[in-house]
Design a protein around this motif. Structure first.
Motif, PDB file in Angstrom:
ATOM      1  N   ALA A  43      40.660  61.131  25.092  1.00  0.00           N
ATOM      2  CA  ALA A  43      41.429  62.021  25.965  1.00  0.00           C
ATOM      3  C   ALA A  43      41.999  63.177  25.150  1.00  0.00           C
ATOM      4  CB  ALA A  43      42.564  61.250  26.644  1.00  0.00           C
ATOM      5  N   HIS A  44      42.314  64.239  25.834  1.00  0.00           N
ATOM      6  CA  HIS A  44      42.920  65.392  25.165  1.00  0.00           C
ATOM      7  C   HIS A  44      44.308  64.997  24.656  1.00  0.00           C
ATOM      8  CE1 HIS A  44      44.713  69.371  24.619  1.00  0.00           C
ATOM      9  NE2 HIS A  44      43.473  69.837  24.566  1.00  0.00           N
ATOM     10  N   PRO A  45      44.621  65.277  23.380  1.00  0.00           N
ATOM     11  CA  PRO A  45      45.933  64.878  22.840  1.00  0.00           C
ATOM     12  C   PRO A  45      47.073  65.580  23.573  1.00  0.00           C
ATOM     13  CG  PRO A  45      44.794  66.355  21.327  1.00  0.00           C
ATOM     14  CD  PRO A  45      43.793  65.972  22.374  1.00  0.00           C
ATOM     15  N   ARG A  46      48.175  64.875  23.692  1.00  0.00           N
ATOM     16  CA  ARG A  46      49.329  65.431  24.397  1.00  0.00           C
ATOM     17  C   ARG A  46      50.040  66.449  23.515  1.00  0.00           C
ATOM     18  NH1 ARG A  46      52.950  60.974  27.290  1.00  0.00           N
ATOM     19  NH2 ARG A  46      53.783  62.927  28.119  1.00  0.00           N
ATOM     20  N   PRO A  47      50.469  67.573  24.073  1.00  0.00           N
ATOM     21  CA  PRO A  47      51.188  68.577  23.277  1.00  0.00           C
ATOM     22  C   PRO A  47      52.577  68.077  22.889  1.00  0.00           C
ATOM     23  CG  PRO A  47      51.180  69.197  25.586  1.00  0.00           C
ATOM     24  CD  PRO A  47      50.285  67.991  25.465  1.00  0.00           C
ATOM     25  N   GLN A  48      53.039  68.504  21.730  1.00  0.00           N
ATOM     26  CA  GLN A  48      54.363  68.151  21.232  1.00  0.00           C
ATOM     27  C   GLN A  48      55.259  69.395  21.282  1.00  0.00           C
ATOM     28  OE1 GLN A  48      55.214  64.960  20.247  1.00  0.00           O
ATOM     29  NE2 GLN A  48      53.167  64.467  21.042  1.00  0.00           N
ATOM     30  N   PHE A  49      56.427  69.193  21.821  1.00  0.00           N
ATOM     31  CA  PHE A  49      57.356  70.316  21.973  1.00  0.00           C
ATOM     32  C   PHE A  49      57.912  70.738  20.625  1.00  0.00           C
ATOM     33  CE2 PHE A  49      61.742  71.876  22.891  1.00  0.00           C
ATOM     34  CZ  PHE A  49      61.392  73.015  23.604  1.00  0.00           C
ATOM     35  N   VAL A  50      57.873  72.069  20.351  1.00  0.00           N
ATOM     36  CA  VAL A  50      58.388  72.621  19.095  1.00  0.00           C
ATOM     37  C   VAL A  50      59.742  73.297  19.320  1.00  0.00           C
ATOM     38  CG1 VAL A  50      57.968  74.263  17.223  1.00  0.00           C
ATOM     39  CG2 VAL A  50      56.057  72.949  18.189  1.00  0.00           C
ATOM     40  N   GLY A  51      59.844  74.094  20.358  1.00  0.00           N
ATOM     41  CA  GLY A  51      61.114  74.778  20.636  1.00  0.00           C
ATOM     42  C   GLY A  51      60.919  75.889  21.654  1.00  0.00           C
ATOM     43  N   THR A  52      62.020  76.474  22.062  1.00  0.00           N
ATOM     44  CA  THR A  52      61.973  77.576  23.020  1.00  0.00           C
ATOM     45  C   THR A  52      62.423  78.865  22.346  1.00  0.00           C
ATOM     46  OG1 THR A  52      64.234  77.181  23.790  1.00  0.00           O
ATOM     47  CG2 THR A  52      62.449  76.056  24.958  1.00  0.00           C
ATOM     48  N   GLY A  53      61.911  79.973  22.839  1.00  0.00           N
ATOM     49  CA  GLY A  53      62.349  81.277  22.384  1.00  0.00           C
ATOM     50  C   GLY A  53      63.497  81.773  23.248  1.00  0.00           C
TER      51      GLY A  53
END
Length: 228
Positions: A43-53
Motif C-alpha cells: 500500500a502507499h505509505p501514509r504521510p507524516q505531518f511535519v508542520g504548518t506554515g
C-alpha cells in the motif's frame, strides 16, 4: 449600516479606512507532509505531518479622490499609499532596541480579522490630477499572520472562559496595567471597554479589573466594541 474594511497598526498609531470594500479577499495556509518511501509495502505509505506554515491574507484595496461630488476622501491617496509603504519598515522602537521587527497590523472586515505584518505591498496609480498628484490607486497587500500568545484561563465567577482579573495598585493607569498584564500598553482601551471605564488616566488603588483574553483585547483596542 455597511461595515468597511480597515487596516490598523496595533503597536503604534495608524489606521487606513477603506471607502470601497475589496471585491475579494484570499486567505491561505500551508501544511508540510513527508512520505517515506517503502520498497516492500504493497500500500502507499501514509504521510507524516511535519508542520504548518503561517497563514496569510491578500486583498486588493482601492483608494480614490476623484469625482466624489465635493466629498473629500477619508484618506488622501498619497497619504494612504505612503502609510502602507511605511508599515513595511521596522518600528522605531524595535530599531532602537536593536531587534528590528515590523509593525503589527490588523485587517478587519466584519468577522474577518487577520493580525500580522505586511509582507508585500504593490501599488498601481490609475489617475493623476493636473498637478501630478495621484487621485486613484489600487494596492495589493499581503499580511502574514503572527502567532498570538495563548491567553490564561482563570475566569471570574459568572464570566467568560479565559478571562482573568487584576488589581490596580497605587499610581496605576490602564496603560501601565496593560503593559504589565499583556506586555503592550496600547491594549489599555480593551480594559476600559471591559470595565466600563470613562477616565483611563488613573484607576483607584484596589480596583479589581476584568482582563479580556489577549487576542480579544487586541481586537477591542483596535476597533472598539462590547466584549460581553
Amino acid at each position: 449600516m455597511t461595515a468597511y474594511a480597515k487596516l490598523t497598526t496595533l503597536d503604534q498609531p495608524g489606521e487606513i479606512a477603506c471607502e470601497f470594500n475589496p471585491s475579494t479577499v484570499k486567505v491561505t495556509k500551508s501544511a508540510t507532509w513527508h512520505t517515506h518511501p517503502s520498497r516492500h509495502s504493497k500500500a502507499h505509505p501514509r504521510p507524516q505531518f511535519v508542520g504548518t506554515g503561517p497563514q496569510s491574507l491578500t486583498a486588493n484595496l482601492l483608494f480614490n479622490a476623484f469625482d466624489r461630488n465635493g466629498r473629500p476622501a477619508a484618506t488622501p491617496v498619497p497619504v494612504a499609499v505612503q502609510q502602507l509603504l511605511d508599515w513595511t519598515k521596522p518600528t522605531q522602537i524595535s530599531q532602537e532596541a536593536g531587534n528590528s521587527t515590523p509593525p503589527k497590523v490588523m485587517f478587519s472586515w466584519g468577522s474577518l480579522i487577520m493580525i500580522g505584518f505586511l509582507s508585500h505591498v504593490e501599488v498601481d496609480y490609475l489617475l493623476f490630477g493636473d498637478d501630478g498628484v495621484p487621485l486613484r490607486a489600487t494596492a495589493t497587500v499581503a499580511i502574514q499572520s503572527i502567532p498570538q500568545p495563548t491567553p490564561g484561563t482563570n475566569p471570574t465567577s459568572g464570566g467568560i472562559s479565559g478571562r482573568r482579573s487584576a488589581q490596580a495598585t497605587q499610581g496605576d493607569s490602564l496603560a501601565s496595567i496593560a503593559q504589565r498584564e499583556y506586555g503592550d500598553a496600547g491594549l489599555w482601551r480593551a480594559i476600559a471597554i471591559a470595565n466600563d471605564i470613562d477616565d483611563p488616566g488613573r484607576v483607584p488603588p484596589g480596583t479589581r479589573l476584568l482582563l479580556p483574553p489577549r487576542a480579544q483585547a487586541v481586537a477591542l483596542s483596535a476597533v472598539g466594541g462590547d466584549p460581553r
